[in-house]
Design a protein around this motif. Structure first.
Motif, PDB file in Angstrom:
ATOM      1  N   SER A 185       0.825  -1.204   0.000  1.00 38.90           N
ATOM      2  CA  SER A 185       0.000   0.000   0.000  1.00 38.90           C
ATOM      3  C   SER A 185       0.861   1.257   0.000  1.00 38.90           C
ATOM      4  CB  SER A 185      -0.916   0.014   1.229  1.00 38.90           C
ATOM      5  OG  SER A 185      -0.151   0.190   2.409  1.00 38.90           O
ATOM      6  N   GLU A 186       0.219   2.388  -0.264  1.00 40.27           N
ATOM      7  CA  GLU A 186       0.906   3.674  -0.205  1.00 40.27           C
ATOM      8  C   GLU A 186       1.407   3.942   1.214  1.00 40.27           C
ATOM      9  OE1 GLU A 186       1.528   7.744  -2.106  1.00 40.27           O
ATOM     10  OE2 GLU A 186       1.808   5.622  -2.542  1.00 40.27           O
ATOM     11  N   THR A 187       0.629   3.550   2.196  1.00 41.79           N
ATOM     12  CA  THR A 187       1.040   3.723   3.593  1.00 41.79           C
ATOM     13  C   THR A 187       2.300   2.924   3.887  1.00 41.79           C
ATOM     14  OG1 THR A 187      -1.257   4.073   4.279  1.00 41.79           O
ATOM     15  CG2 THR A 187       0.340   3.492   5.990  1.00 41.79           C
ATOM     16  N   GLU A 188       2.315   1.669   3.454  1.00 40.61           N
ATOM     17  CA  GLU A 188       3.478   0.816   3.686  1.00 40.61           C
ATOM     18  C   GLU A 188       4.709   1.337   2.954  1.00 40.61           C
ATOM     19  OE1 GLU A 188       1.066  -3.415   4.225  1.00 40.61           O
ATOM     20  OE2 GLU A 188       1.730  -2.742   2.240  1.00 40.61           O
TER      21      GLU A 188
ATOM     22  N   GLY B  86      -7.749   5.213  -7.806  1.00 37.64           N
ATOM     23  CA  GLY B  86      -6.984   3.991  -7.618  1.00 37.64           C
ATOM     24  C   GLY B  86      -6.516   3.325  -8.892  1.00 37.64           C
TER      25      GLY B  86
ATOM     26  N   ASP C 242      -6.157   4.942   0.379  1.00 36.18           N
ATOM     27  CA  ASP C 242      -6.317   3.497   0.520  1.00 36.18           C
ATOM     28  C   ASP C 242      -6.392   2.803  -0.840  1.00 36.18           C
ATOM     29  OD1 ASP C 242      -6.310   3.581   3.297  1.00 36.18           O
ATOM     30  OD2 ASP C 242      -8.485   3.841   3.420  1.00 36.18           O
ATOM     31  N   LYS C 243      -6.786   3.542  -1.864  1.00 33.82           N
ATOM     32  CA  LYS C 243      -6.908   2.972  -3.208  1.00 33.82           C
ATOM     33  C   LYS C 243      -5.653   3.160  -4.056  1.00 33.82           C
ATOM     34  CE  LYS C 243     -11.924   3.439  -3.977  1.00 33.82           C
ATOM     35  NZ  LYS C 243     -12.944   4.083  -4.856  1.00 33.82           N
TER      36      LYS C 243
END
Length: 250
Positions: free
Chosen positions: A71-74, A146, A108-109
Motif C-alpha cells: 500500500s501507499e502507507t506501507e 486507484g 487506501d486505493k
C-alpha cells in the motif's frame, strides 16, 4: 520572454508573452493540489490569454518497480522510516488540503507504481495538444480512483478517452518512445536546482517551489509579467507550500 503564437481551444491565434513550466510527478499528491491553486490564480490573471503552460517531467522515486507490492502507507513508511500511524496522519493533512481544492483523495486505493511510463504518455499527449488534459486525467486516476499509472492498458484507455489513436498510444508505450524527452526534463530540473515538486518556473525569471496558495501564484504572475531577471526562487510564508522530494512528501 517567449515570443510566438499558440492556438486557443477555439483555434484563435494569440500572442504568447510568458511561458510557465511546471515540473511535477504524477505520483506527487501536492502536485495535483498545486495544479488547482495555480489554475485558480491563472484564471483570474488579466493576461491569461498570453500565458503558455508546459508540463515537465520529474520522478520522485525512479527506483520504484513497475508496481510496488504494498500500500501507499506501507511504501512511505518504509521509505521515510516512519510509523504507519504517522504516515496516515500525514495523509489526513494532505486529504484535507486536497478537499479544499475540490479533490477527493483516497490513499487506501492508491496503486504505488513507477511513473516513468506515465511521463512518456504525457509527452505523447503533448504532441497532440492534450498534455494538460492528460495530466489532469492521470493525477485524478492515481489519487482519486486507484488507477495504476504504470499500466499500459490503463494509459491506452486514457489516451482513447482523450481522443488519441489507440494503436499509436500502445505502440509508443510498449517501446521506448519519449524516454529521452522524459530524461531530458529530469536533467533540466536537476540543472535548475529543483529538489522537490511541484516546481513552477515563470518565463525563466522566477521559480516557485511547492503548492503555494493561489494568492502567492497570483502575485508571482503579476511580478513576472514583462520583467527580465535571473531565475530567483520565491519563498512563500504559508505552510501549504509543501513539496514532494526523493525522501518523501513534507
Amino acid at each position: 520572454m517567449v515570443a510566438g503564437q499558440r492556438n486557443t481551444a477555439d483555434g484563435v491565434n494569440v500572442d504568447v508573452s510568458m511561458k510557465i513550466e511546471i515540473w511535477s510527478d504524477v505520483a506527487c499528491p501536492w502536485c495535483f493540489i498545486g495544479k488547482r491553486r495555480f489554475e485558480s490564480a491563472l484564471e483570474n490573471f488579466e493576461h491569461k490569454d498570453g500565458v503558455e503552460v508546459q508540463w515537465r517531467s520529474y520522478q520522485l522515486d525512479p527506483s520504484l518497480p513497475e508496481q510496488y507490492d504494498g500500500s501507499e502507507t506501507e511504501y512511505l513508511s518504509q521509505m521515510k522510516g516512519m510509523p504507519e500511524a504517522q504516515v496516515r496522519q500525514m495523509f489526513d493533512h494532505v486529504k484535507t488540503q486536497a478537499a479544499g481544492e475540490g479533490l477527493a483523495y483516497d490513499f487506501d486505493k492508491v496503486v504505488v507504481a513507477n511513473s516513468f511510463t506515465a511521463h512518456r504518455f504525457m509527452h505523447l499527449a503533448k504532441e497532440h495538444g492534450k498534455m494538460d488534459a492528460a495530466k489532469e486525467a492521470l493525477l485524478s486516476g492515481h489519487f482519486e480512483h486507484g488507477e495504476n499509472i504504470g499500466d499500459i492498458d490503463y494509459l491506452v484507455r486514457t489516451g482513447v478517452v482523450l481522443g488519441l489513436d489507440e494503436a499509436e498510444v500502445r505502440g509508443a508505450l510498449e517501446g521506448d518512445k519519449y524516454a529521452a524527452e522524459v530524461r531530458a526534463d529530469i536533467a533540466e530540473a536537476r540543472a535548475l536546482g529543483v529538489t522537490g515538486v511541484p516546481f513552477f518556473v515563470l518565463d525563466r525569471k522566477y521559480g516557485i517551489s511547492g503548492a503555494q496558495p493561489a494568492e502567492v501564484f497570483a502575485q508571482a504572475l503579476r511580478q513576472a509579467w514583462g520583467e527580465r531577471s535571473p531565475l530567483t526562487v520565491l519563498s512563500g510564508t504559508n505552510d501549504d507550500g509543501a513539496t514532494c522530494g526523493p525522501e518523501g512528501c513534507n
